[in-house]
Design a protein around this motif. Structure first.
Motif, short mmCIF file in Angstrom:
data_model
loop_
_atom_site.label_atom_id
_atom_site.label_comp_id
_atom_site.label_asym_id
_atom_site.label_seq_id
_atom_site.Cartn_x
_atom_site.Cartn_y
_atom_site.Cartn_z
N LYS A 48 0.97 -1.20 -0.08
CA LYS A 48 -0.06 0.03 0.08
C LYS A 48 0.76 1.34 -0.02
CE LYS A 48 -4.24 -2.16 2.15
NZ LYS A 48 -4.71 -2.15 3.48
N PHE A 51 2.00 1.61 -3.58
CA PHE A 51 0.95 2.10 -4.29
C PHE A 51 0.60 3.57 -4.13
CE2 PHE A 51 -2.28 1.37 -7.36
CZ PHE A 51 -3.60 1.76 -6.90
N THR A 53 -1.64 4.71 -1.22
CA THR A 53 -2.67 4.65 -0.51
C THR A 53 -2.55 4.62 1.10
OG1 THR A 53 -3.20 2.26 -0.64
CG2 THR A 53 -4.51 3.75 -2.04
N ARG A 70 4.00 12.32 -5.47
CA ARG A 70 2.52 12.14 -5.17
C ARG A 70 2.32 10.60 -5.01
NH1 ARG A 70 -1.05 14.76 -9.80
NH2 ARG A 70 -0.04 13.07 -10.85
N TYR A 73 0.03 5.71 -7.52
CA TYR A 73 -1.26 5.26 -8.47
C TYR A 73 -1.53 6.38 -9.23
CZ TYR A 73 -4.67 7.40 -5.02
OH TYR A 73 -5.22 8.53 -4.31
N LEU A 74 -1.49 7.82 -8.94
CA LEU A 74 -1.91 8.85 -9.74
C LEU A 74 -0.97 9.01 -11.10
CD1 LEU A 74 -2.43 11.63 -7.26
CD2 LEU A 74 -3.91 10.45 -8.45
N SER A 75 0.24 8.14 -11.32
CA SER A 75 1.31 8.16 -12.36
C SER A 75 0.45 7.22 -13.45
CB SER A 75 2.40 7.64 -12.03
OG SER A 75 2.25 6.40 -11.70
N GLY A 76 -0.47 6.25 -12.77
CA GLY A 76 -0.66 5.10 -13.97
C GLY A 76 0.00 3.90 -14.17
N LEU A 77 1.29 3.99 -13.50
CA LEU A 77 2.35 3.10 -13.57
C LEU A 77 2.35 1.82 -12.63
CD1 LEU A 77 5.38 5.51 -14.06
CD2 LEU A 77 4.15 4.63 -15.74
N ALA A 79 -0.56 -0.73 -10.59
CA ALA A 79 -1.67 -1.16 -10.17
C ALA A 79 -1.72 -2.11 -9.09
CB ALA A 79 -2.40 -1.84 -11.24
N TYR A 80 -2.86 -2.08 -8.33
CA TYR A 80 -2.76 -2.77 -6.96
C TYR A 80 -4.04 -3.68 -6.70
CZ TYR A 80 -2.98 -3.38 -1.76
OH TYR A 80 -3.17 -4.06 -0.46
N MET B 1 5.70 8.37 -18.12
CA MET B 1 4.67 8.90 -16.97
C MET B 1 3.65 9.53 -17.75
SD MET B 1 5.35 10.99 -13.73
CE MET B 1 4.21 11.96 -12.89
N LYS B 2 2.21 9.06 -17.43
CA LYS B 2 1.26 10.15 -17.94
C LYS B 2 1.24 11.51 -17.38
CE LYS B 2 -2.31 7.91 -16.73
NZ LYS B 2 -3.42 7.41 -16.58
N TYR B 76 -10.50 1.15 -4.71
CA TYR B 76 -9.27 0.70 -5.37
C TYR B 76 -9.85 0.50 -7.18
CZ TYR B 76 -6.34 0.25 -1.40
OH TYR B 76 -5.61 0.41 -0.40
N TYR B 79 -8.73 4.19 -7.80
CA TYR B 79 -7.29 4.43 -7.69
C TYR B 79 -6.71 3.73 -8.79
CZ TYR B 79 -8.56 5.41 -2.83
OH TYR B 79 -9.05 6.12 -1.63
N ASN B 80 -7.08 2.56 -9.32
CA ASN B 80 -6.22 1.78 -10.38
C ASN B 80 -6.27 2.55 -11.68
OD1 ASN B 80 -4.73 -0.34 -9.03
ND2 ASN B 80 -6.80 -1.46 -8.92
N GLY B 82 -6.08 5.83 -11.76
CA GLY B 82 -5.48 7.16 -11.21
C GLY B 82 -6.28 8.27 -10.75
N ILE B 83 -7.53 7.89 -10.14
CA ILE B 83 -8.42 8.58 -9.80
C ILE B 83 -8.53 9.06 -8.26
CG2 ILE B 83 -11.04 9.51 -9.99
CD1 ILE B 83 -10.91 7.71 -12.56
#
Lengths: 221, 115
Positions: A48, A51, A53, A70, A73-77, A79-80, B1-2, B76, B79-80, B82-83
């Motif tokens: 966690k 990730f 959270t 940050r 998970y905000l990077s999209g790189l 997943a959990y 990275m996005k 989740y 979150y997965n 990116g929100i």
């Protein structure tokens, strides 16, 4: 610059108790890392923190050369997969897959022998194990290059577990995967690296037999 | 990275989240309207609708509390993608205000027509 998920200097305390102390971990595409440890040693906590959270007391996370300031998970790189089911109950499987995956992958995904007959069913009609299978497969098809799976084999019967191991092996061709589970016999067939979380520290273990020396299991196989 | 946000994807997932809160809001709104009419309302359809509208924000709050304390893993799913959780709740709040205003407008027009 090497593509890798690098986690360094992770420290986490809960009240007066230290759970993680200067933990270091590096995961590259192609790695399937089995993260083991006794109950309460901080495996889910570490995932966690990676990730994003859960906030660590101290941590340094770098993904593909980019330092994460940050939540990762905000990077999209990354997943959990959490320990408990997390999919929205009111959507059908087809709707879910269309949300998560590009259009060109949908038919291939739904053609799976475990999912095809349920493709028009809502998530709430699936059993816990069926949801679990769907959740894991969605994340392995996810665009994120690193996937964290927290006790993925919970609730899966042997054939489904075998199918998930195949999906993990295929996904690892382009992704780095870290998974934790107490079902050692399932996990060790899938992984190519073993890490043990013990006494707040993370250490790489050469093989399953070495886990006995750290008191994890008397006969892991 | 996005580096760029996929706004269309964010909108779709926010809409999914909003719909997941609708059931509790509508059920509670209808239940409250029925209760208010039963204990001493004016017995009119307009009065019933007015009471329902008042209760929908309460249903929304209960849905939020349910997700916070009982079904935290549900986040989740977002979150997965990116929100952030705070984005989900802000957008849901704005959408619920929007629909509340629409229904209120219909209610007002209805009252004017009936006079």
């Amino acid at each position: 610059m090497d593509d890798c998920l690098e986690v360094d200097s992770v420290v986490k305390n809960f009240s007066e108790k230290t759970i993680l102390s200067d933990v270091y971990l590096c995961c590259k595409p192609g790695d399937i890392i089995g993260l083991f440890g006794l109950n309460g040693t901080g495996k889910s906590t570490l995932l966690k923190i990676i990730f994003g959270t859960l906030k660590a007391d101290r941590s340094f996370i770098r993904i593909n050369g980019q330092v994460q300031t940050r939540p990762a998970y905000l990077s999209g790189l990354v997943a959990y997969l959490p320990q408990h089911n997390y999919l929205p109950h009111n959507l059908t499987i087809t709707e879910l897959v269309h949300l998560y995956l590009p259009k060109e992958q949908v038919n291939n995904f739904l053609g799976d022998r475990f999912l095809f007959k349920y493709r028009k069913s809502k998530v709430k009609t699936l059993s816990g194990g069926e949801q679990r299978y769907l959740e894991i497969k969605l994340l392995l098809y996810h665009t994120a290059p690193y996937v964290l799976l927290d006790e993925p084999f919970n609730g899966l019967y042997p054939l489904a577990a075998e199918a998930i191991r195949e999906h993990i092996t295929i996904a690892s061709q382009t992704k780095g995967i870290i998974l934790t589970d107490h079902n050692f016999r399932e996990v060790h067939k899938a992984v190519n690296r073993l890490l043990l979380l013990s006494d707040c520290h993370l250490r790489e273990v050469s093989d399953a037999d070495a886990l006995s020396a750290y008191g994890y299991a008397s006969n892991p196989r | 990275m996005k580096n760029s946000i996929d706004w269309k994807k964010h909108w779709v997932f926010n809409w999914v989240f909003f719909k997941s809160n609708l059931f509790m809001g509508l059920v509670l709104g209808l239940g409250f309207g029925v209760y208010q009419q039963a204990i001493g309302g004016d017995g009119t359809l307009l009065g019933f609708v007015r009471q329902c509208l008042l209760a929908i924000p309460l249903g929304f709050l209960l849905s939020f509390l349910y997700k916070e304390f009982v079904y935290k893993e549900g986040y989740y799913f977002y979150y997965n993608q990116g929100i952030l959780k705070v984005e989900l709740w802000i957008v849901s709040f704005i959408l619920s205000c929007f629909f509340y205003l629409i229904f209120k407008l219909i209610h007002i027009v209805w009252m004017i027509v009936l006079r």
